[in-house]
Design a protein around this motif. Structure first.
Motif, PDB file in Angstrom:
ATOM      1  N   GLY A  82       0.913  -1.292   0.023  1.00  0.00           N
ATOM      2  CA  GLY A  82      -0.060  -0.088  -0.073  1.00  0.00           C
ATOM      3  C   GLY A  82       0.758   1.472  -0.152  1.00  0.00           C
ATOM      4  N   GLY A  83       2.277   1.195  -0.152  1.00  0.00           N
ATOM      5  CA  GLY A  83       2.979   2.242  -0.056  1.00  0.00           C
ATOM      6  C   GLY A  83       2.839   3.386  -1.250  1.00  0.00           C
ATOM      7  N   GLY A  84       2.453   3.007  -2.391  1.00  0.00           N
ATOM      8  CA  GLY A  84       2.277   3.677  -3.407  1.00  0.00           C
ATOM      9  C   GLY A  84       1.017   4.542  -3.130  1.00  0.00           C
ATOM     10  N   LEU A  85      -0.145   3.944  -2.701  1.00  0.00           N
ATOM     11  CA  LEU A  85      -1.353   4.810  -2.361  1.00  0.00           C
ATOM     12  C   LEU A  85      -1.212   5.431  -1.143  1.00  0.00           C
ATOM     13  CD1 LEU A  85      -3.837   1.445  -2.634  1.00  0.00           C
ATOM     14  CD2 LEU A  85      -3.441   3.107  -4.103  1.00  0.00           C
ATOM     15  N   LEU A  86      -0.534   5.179  -0.156  1.00  0.00           N
ATOM     16  CA  LEU A  86      -0.285   6.057   0.891  1.00  0.00           C
ATOM     17  C   LEU A  86       0.407   7.226   0.503  1.00  0.00           C
ATOM     18  CD1 LEU A  86      -0.072   6.599   4.131  1.00  0.00           C
ATOM     19  CD2 LEU A  86       1.813   5.024   4.131  1.00  0.00           C
ATOM     20  N   THR A  87       1.483   7.205  -0.327  1.00  0.00           N
ATOM     21  CA  THR A  87       2.213   8.315  -0.793  1.00  0.00           C
ATOM     22  C   THR A  87       1.475   9.203  -1.660  1.00  0.00           C
ATOM     23  OG1 THR A  87       4.319   7.056  -1.135  1.00  0.00           O
ATOM     24  CG2 THR A  87       4.279   9.105  -2.310  1.00  0.00           C
ATOM     25  N   LEU A  88       0.657   8.611  -2.505  1.00  0.00           N
ATOM     26  CA  LEU A  88      -0.274   9.386  -3.305  1.00  0.00           C
ATOM     27  C   LEU A  88      -1.277   9.994  -2.426  1.00  0.00           C
ATOM     28  CD1 LEU A  88      -1.524  10.102  -6.021  1.00  0.00           C
ATOM     29  CD2 LEU A  88      -2.903   8.137  -5.936  1.00  0.00           C
ATOM     30  N   PHE A  89      -1.964   9.476  -1.307  1.00  0.00           N
ATOM     31  CA  PHE A  89      -2.735  10.011  -0.538  1.00  0.00           C
ATOM     32  C   PHE A  89      -2.186  11.432   0.266  1.00  0.00           C
ATOM     33  CE2 PHE A  89      -4.843  10.315   3.931  1.00  0.00           C
ATOM     34  CZ  PHE A  89      -6.094  10.471   3.347  1.00  0.00           C
ATOM     35  N   SER A  90      -1.063  10.922   0.875  1.00  0.00           N
ATOM     36  CA  SER A  90      -0.598  12.060   1.892  1.00  0.00           C
ATOM     37  C   SER A  90       0.003  13.186   0.801  1.00  0.00           C
ATOM     38  CB  SER A  90       1.097  11.437   2.590  1.00  0.00           C
ATOM     39  OG  SER A  90       1.459  12.306   3.265  1.00  0.00           O
ATOM     40  N   SER A  91       0.635  12.960  -0.264  1.00  0.00           N
ATOM     41  CA  SER A  91       1.005  14.181  -1.214  1.00  0.00           C
ATOM     42  C   SER A  91      -0.309  14.922  -1.706  1.00  0.00           C
ATOM     43  CB  SER A  91       1.490  13.552  -2.496  1.00  0.00           C
ATOM     44  OG  SER A  91       1.962  14.563  -3.219  1.00  0.00           O
ATOM     45  N   SER A  92      -1.358  14.417  -1.838  1.00  0.00           N
ATOM     46  CA  SER A  92      -2.523  14.902  -2.133  1.00  0.00           C
ATOM     47  C   SER A  92      -2.817  15.871  -1.230  1.00  0.00           C
ATOM     48  CB  SER A  92      -3.547  14.096  -2.778  1.00  0.00           C
ATOM     49  OG  SER A  92      -3.178  13.526  -3.766  1.00  0.00           O
ATOM     50  N   ILE A  93      -3.092  15.185   0.151  1.00  0.00           N
ATOM     51  CA  ILE A  93      -3.654  15.846   1.361  1.00  0.00           C
ATOM     52  C   ILE A  93      -2.932  17.112   1.766  1.00  0.00           C
ATOM     53  CG2 ILE A  93      -4.087  15.550   3.865  1.00  0.00           C
ATOM     54  CD1 ILE A  93      -6.278  14.324   1.882  1.00  0.00           C
ATOM     55  N   HIS A  94      -1.630  16.924   1.522  1.00  0.00           N
ATOM     56  CA  HIS A  94      -0.605  17.900   2.021  1.00  0.00           C
ATOM     57  C   HIS A  94      -0.118  18.662   1.031  1.00  0.00           C
ATOM     58  CE1 HIS A  94      -0.123  14.828   5.229  1.00  0.00           C
ATOM     59  NE2 HIS A  94      -0.316  15.939   5.978  1.00  0.00           N
ATOM     60  N   SER A  95      -0.821  18.715  -0.374  1.00  0.00           N
ATOM     61  CA  SER A  95      -0.568  19.664  -1.541  1.00  0.00           C
ATOM     62  C   SER A  95       0.749  19.463  -1.991  1.00  0.00           C
ATOM     63  CB  SER A  95      -0.975  21.121  -0.887  1.00  0.00           C
ATOM     64  OG  SER A  95      -2.200  21.289  -0.657  1.00  0.00           O
ATOM     65  N   GLY A  96       1.487  18.266  -1.911  1.00  0.00           N
ATOM     66  CA  GLY A  96       2.631  18.003  -2.491  1.00  0.00           C
ATOM     67  C   GLY A  96       3.912  18.646  -1.566  1.00  0.00           C
ATOM     68  N   ASP A  97       3.768  19.450  -0.464  1.00  0.00           N
ATOM     69  CA  ASP A  97       4.642  19.729   0.239  1.00  0.00           C
ATOM     70  C   ASP A  97       5.291  18.600   0.831  1.00  0.00           C
ATOM     71  OD1 ASP A  97       5.751  22.064   2.295  1.00  0.00           O
ATOM     72  OD2 ASP A  97       5.328  20.253   3.437  1.00  0.00           O
ATOM     73  N   LYS A  98       6.852  18.795   0.776  1.00  0.00           N
ATOM     74  CA  LYS A  98       7.935  17.651   0.731  1.00  0.00           C
ATOM     75  C   LYS A  98       7.870  17.032   2.263  1.00  0.00           C
ATOM     76  CE  LYS A  98      13.029  17.438   0.911  1.00  0.00           C
ATOM     77  NZ  LYS A  98      14.394  18.284   0.680  1.00  0.00           N
ATOM     78  N   ASN A  99       7.739  18.187   3.324  1.00  0.00           N
ATOM     79  CA  ASN A  99       8.102  17.545   4.668  1.00  0.00           C
ATOM     80  C   ASN A  99       6.927  17.088   4.949  1.00  0.00           C
ATOM     81  OD1 ASN A  99      10.912  18.691   4.815  1.00  0.00           O
ATOM     82  ND2 ASN A  99      10.104  21.002   5.194  1.00  0.00           N
ATOM     83  N   SER A 100       5.512  17.608   4.938  1.00  0.00           N
ATOM     84  CA  SER A 100       4.284  17.247   5.320  1.00  0.00           C
ATOM     85  C   SER A 100       4.231  15.881   4.677  1.00  0.00           C
ATOM     86  CB  SER A 100       3.283  18.220   4.988  1.00  0.00           C
ATOM     87  OG  SER A 100       3.628  19.311   5.793  1.00  0.00           O
ATOM     88  N   THR A 101       4.320  15.805   3.309  1.00  0.00           N
ATOM     89  CA  THR A 101       4.184  14.463   2.663  1.00  0.00           C
ATOM     90  C   THR A 101       4.755  13.439   3.011  1.00  0.00           C
ATOM     91  OG1 THR A 101       3.513  15.511   0.596  1.00  0.00           O
ATOM     92  CG2 THR A 101       4.288  13.255   0.369  1.00  0.00           C
ATOM     93  N   ARG A 102       6.183  13.552   3.384  1.00  0.00           N
ATOM     94  CA  ARG A 102       7.024  12.454   4.148  1.00  0.00           C
ATOM     95  C   ARG A 102       6.644  12.230   5.498  1.00  0.00           C
ATOM     96  NH1 ARG A 102      13.194  11.907   5.653  1.00  0.00           N
ATOM     97  NH2 ARG A 102      12.662  13.410   7.173  1.00  0.00           N
TER      98      ARG A 102
END
Length: 240
Positions: A145-165
């Motif tokens: 589920g890593g790809g799905l999680l990355t996609l979700f976090s990136s979308s929720i945090h508007s692609g912000d590097k620190n918040s996404t990670r």
């Protein structure tokens, strides 16, 4: 597979996870399966290392929002538990690879367009609770589920590097703890001194290589790397 090759795999994917937030499970799982490890053996190797890196990332100052964590705990984690329970109880892996891979490939392709990325983010926001349920089930059943999680976090945090990670690290940490706890409950034979070795390798890789690379990774490069990892992961799942 030789012991040194296994160590090399752990170092490489630990470093990748240190930078992008994902790596050990996304790449390590299919790699070890291809190399002949069983699904349970693979979990016993990648989960301790992944949990270690996620913990180190979570305790850093940059963190995801409380609302993100609360919602994730409520809608995703219970389904991770159900997915892992079903797999371990039946002692088999549910092959959702081609479907998950196709979805990830499409999602990664959409991220290449800023206009389509905005549309996709709006879709995730609109159906975010259902998305997290699906994410939990997929990860519990397949460990992928890593790809799905990355996609979700990136979308929720508007692609912000620190918040996404930070969001990915938080999700990976709790999902990994659930998975690993249940794995050891069903298969206590995997409790060994090797766990300490896997954790040490992950920690050293993070502190010596990954953390420094992450600090020097630009926002655009980070976004492109996330997109590339989703596309690559999709292709691996579709064609493996």
């Amino acid at each position: 597979m030789s012991f040194m090759l296994l160590i090399s795999v752990l170092i490489i994917f630990s470093t990748i996870q240190s930078v992008l937030g994902v790596g050990l499970l996304v790449f390590g799982t299919p790699t070890l399966l291809i190399m002949g490890f069983s699904f349970e053996e693979t979990l016993s190797i990648v989960l301790p290392a992944s949990i270690c890196i996620s913990l180190l990332q979570v305790i850093e100052p940059q963190k995801s929002g409380k609302s993100f964590r609360k919602e994730f705990n409520l809608f995703c984690l219970p389904f991770v538990f159900l997915g892992v329970y079903y797999v371990l109880l039946n002692e088999k892996n549910i092959d959702l690879s081609i479907y998950v891979g196709g979805m990830l490939f499409i999602s990664g392709a959409i991220r290449l367009s800023s206009k389509l990325t905005t549309i996709l983010s709006s879709f995730i926001f609109q159906y975010r609770k259902l998305y997290q349920v699906i994410l939990g089930l997929v990860h519990g059943l397949t460990n992928m589920g890593g790809g799905l999680l990355t996609l979700f976090s990136s979308s929720i945090h508007s692609g912000d590097k620190n918040s996404t990670r930070a969001g990915v690290a938080y999700g990976y940490l709790l999902m990994g703890v659930i998975q690993y706890g249940m794995l050891l409950f069903f298969h206590p034979e995997f409790i060994s001194i090797k766990i300490v070795l896997y954790v040490l390798i992950a920690a050293v890789s993070y502190l010596l290589f990954g953390k420094r690379l992450y600090v020097n990774t630009q926002e655009k490069l980070f976004h492109n790397s996330v997109t590339a990892i989703i596309l690559f992961y999709g292709c691996v799942l579709i064609f493996r």
